[in-house]
Design an enzyme around this catalytic site. Sequence first.
Site, PDB file in Angstrom:
ATOM      1  N   LYS A  66      -0.604   3.897  -3.991  1.00  0.00           N
ATOM      2  CA  LYS A  66       0.332   4.403  -5.265  1.00  0.00           C
ATOM      3  C   LYS A  66      -0.756   4.239  -6.498  1.00  0.00           C
ATOM      4  O   LYS A  66      -2.601   3.729  -5.782  1.00  0.00           O
ATOM      5  CB  LYS A  66       0.702   3.177  -5.762  1.00  0.00           C
TER       6      LYS A  66
ATOM      7  N   ASP B  25      -1.207  -4.539  -2.075  1.00  0.00           N
ATOM      8  CA  ASP B  25      -2.850  -4.476  -2.139  1.00  0.00           C
ATOM      9  C   ASP B  25      -3.963  -5.360  -1.076  1.00  0.00           C
ATOM     10  O   ASP B  25      -4.832  -5.602  -1.949  1.00  0.00           O
ATOM     11  CB  ASP B  25      -2.740  -4.058  -3.482  1.00  0.00           C
TER      12      ASP B  25
ATOM     13  N   CYS C 117      -0.419  -6.810  -9.561  1.00  0.00           N
ATOM     14  CA  CYS C 117       0.264  -5.695  -9.500  1.00  0.00           C
ATOM     15  C   CYS C 117       1.724  -6.280  -8.474  1.00  0.00           C
ATOM     16  O   CYS C 117       2.986  -5.515  -7.920  1.00  0.00           O
ATOM     17  CB  CYS C 117      -0.132  -5.127  -8.474  1.00  0.00           C
TER      18      CYS C 117
END
Length: 198
Positions: free
Chosen positions: A106, A9, A151
């Site tokens: 995601k 990310d 994450c």
Amino acid sequence: MSQALIVVDVQNDFCPGGALAVPGGDEVVAPVNAMMERFDTVILTQDWHPAGHYSFASAHPGKAPFETVEMPYGTQVLWPDHCVQGTEGAAFHKDLRTDGDLIIRKGFRAGIDSYSGFFENDRTTPTGLEGYLRSRGIMDLTLAGLATDFCVAFTALDAARLGFAVTVDLAACRAIDLEGSLQTALSQMKEAGVDLQS
Ligand code: VGL
Ligand code: ZN
């Protein structure tokens, strides 16, 4: 044993100026780019929410960002709107190398969040990443990116649970650190046998 680097990310909304800016988030770009040289398999994850996603505080009247709600799959932190599909905020940082082997998106189902690159937040709905890695004979993973305590940690914990050997390079991660979440994440990763490098 084949090894892969998973870059979590590294997107504009998690960098300074972004909607859910992680302090020093952009500082991971240079170390992550350098790490990519050392791995023949590089996978990037990309938080990729539809507008109105249930993890957004704006989808819950009367709720503010960083409050929580109970979802069918457990407690969910509510976030500012971030990483909305196709927006500049969802794009990778402009200096990040994105010539990896695979990009896993995601969080694209409106009703469920997905911190981990492996499973949605119900911890059972798979993204397909496990199958990709196993079918390529990759059992050794190094993780870097954003955010350490969400994450990155969820991805590391799922990977360890699935039997992968997992290293997290903390120098190439930055945390949100919401009410002690960083300390909790570090202890959980240590407990799970994740190799924390700094
Ligand atoms: C993340 C909160 C919400 C992360 C993603 O990348 O750590 N955190 N969505
Ligand atoms: Zn998100």
